[in-house]
Design a protein around this motif. Sequence first.
Motif, PDB file in Angstrom:
ATOM      1  N   ALA A  85       0.868  -1.169   0.000  1.00 30.13           N
ATOM      2  CA  ALA A  85       0.000   0.000   0.000  1.00 30.13           C
ATOM      3  C   ALA A  85       0.906   1.221   0.000  1.00 30.13           C
ATOM      4  O   ALA A  85       1.821   1.316   0.821  1.00 30.13           O
ATOM      5  N   GLN A  86       0.664   2.146  -0.940  1.00 35.49           N
ATOM      6  CA  GLN A  86       1.557   3.294  -1.116  1.00 35.49           C
ATOM      7  C   GLN A  86       0.803   4.590  -0.888  1.00 35.49           C
ATOM      8  O   GLN A  86      -0.313   4.767  -1.394  1.00 35.49           O
ATOM      9  N   SER A  87       1.435   5.507  -0.163  1.00 36.86           N
ATOM     10  CA  SER A  87       0.760   6.723   0.282  1.00 36.86           C
ATOM     11  C   SER A  87       1.393   7.981  -0.284  1.00 36.86           C
ATOM     12  O   SER A  87       2.555   7.974  -0.697  1.00 36.86           O
ATOM     13  N   PHE A  88       0.634   9.071  -0.238  1.00 36.17           N
ATOM     14  CA  PHE A  88       1.119  10.361  -0.736  1.00 36.17           C
ATOM     15  C   PHE A  88       2.246  10.944   0.115  1.00 36.17           C
ATOM     16  O   PHE A  88       2.961  11.825  -0.340  1.00 36.17           O
ATOM     17  N   ASP A  89       2.387  10.486   1.367  1.00 40.72           N
ATOM     18  CA  ASP A  89       3.500  10.977   2.198  1.00 40.72           C
ATOM     19  C   ASP A  89       4.727  10.066   2.097  1.00 40.72           C
ATOM     20  O   ASP A  89       5.629  10.141   2.924  1.00 40.72           O
TER      21      ASP A  89
END
Length: 202
Positions: free
Chosen positions: A112-116
């Motif tokens: 899971a990859q996040s904007f931060d």
Amino acid sequence: MSTRGFTGRRPGADAARRLPPGQHETDDFPVLSLGPAPAIDLANWRFTLRQGARPLASWNWEQFLALPRTTWRGDIHCVTTWSKFDTVWEGVAFDDLLTAAGIAAPTPFLLAQSFDEYDTNVPVADLVNGQAMVATHFNGAPLAAEHGGPARLLVPHLYFWKSAKWLKGLKFTEKDEAGFWELRGYHMRGDPWREQRYTDDD
Ligand SMILES: Nc1nc2c(c(=O)[nH]1)N[C@H]1C(S)=C(S)[C@@H](COP(=O)(O)O)O[C@H]1N2
Ligand SMILES: [Mo]
């Protein structure tokens, strides 16, 4: 007559049954983030499923909100030992994302990859069959920025660090690749009922 000394902070029978080992109940909703909430403009927001570098499917905010919606009510557990009971989340189930994309999960793992720039690994087996969603609402209101709005992963049966805030995509991987906290000593799976907190916990 006071019963305060008798009840103390000990959980009642119901709470005790619902608390994984080493956890205590909290009524508030602590915020745990590496840094401030990233600024996310809904007009540019995009959520993408990838296999390695290759995009499989992608939705803008309007398209994402038009996907079938799911509500889940239950308990969440943070590795820092707080648990919060009866939280209500709404969003798009992982199963419905795959259906909308017209695919089956191409590999058994993903990040899971996040904007931060935060990321965390989750086995596909922990996401399917109604176990996880990309949540856009909490307790009936749009998800607050500090808690990962506009959209975060929710995998409530695993420790909450697996529920990546400010989600921008899910990247399927051939192998189980460690994410941010998994590279820093936390468990690859993180099942609170088995107390899988640290790398070497069974
Ligand atoms: N993108 C992102 N997701 C994140 C984090 C983060 O720093 N960045 N922190 C994780 C950790 S360690 C926890 S315990 C939960 C906390 O979620 P909350 O702040 O909504 O309680 O978010 C997880 N998801
Ligand atoms: Mo955490």
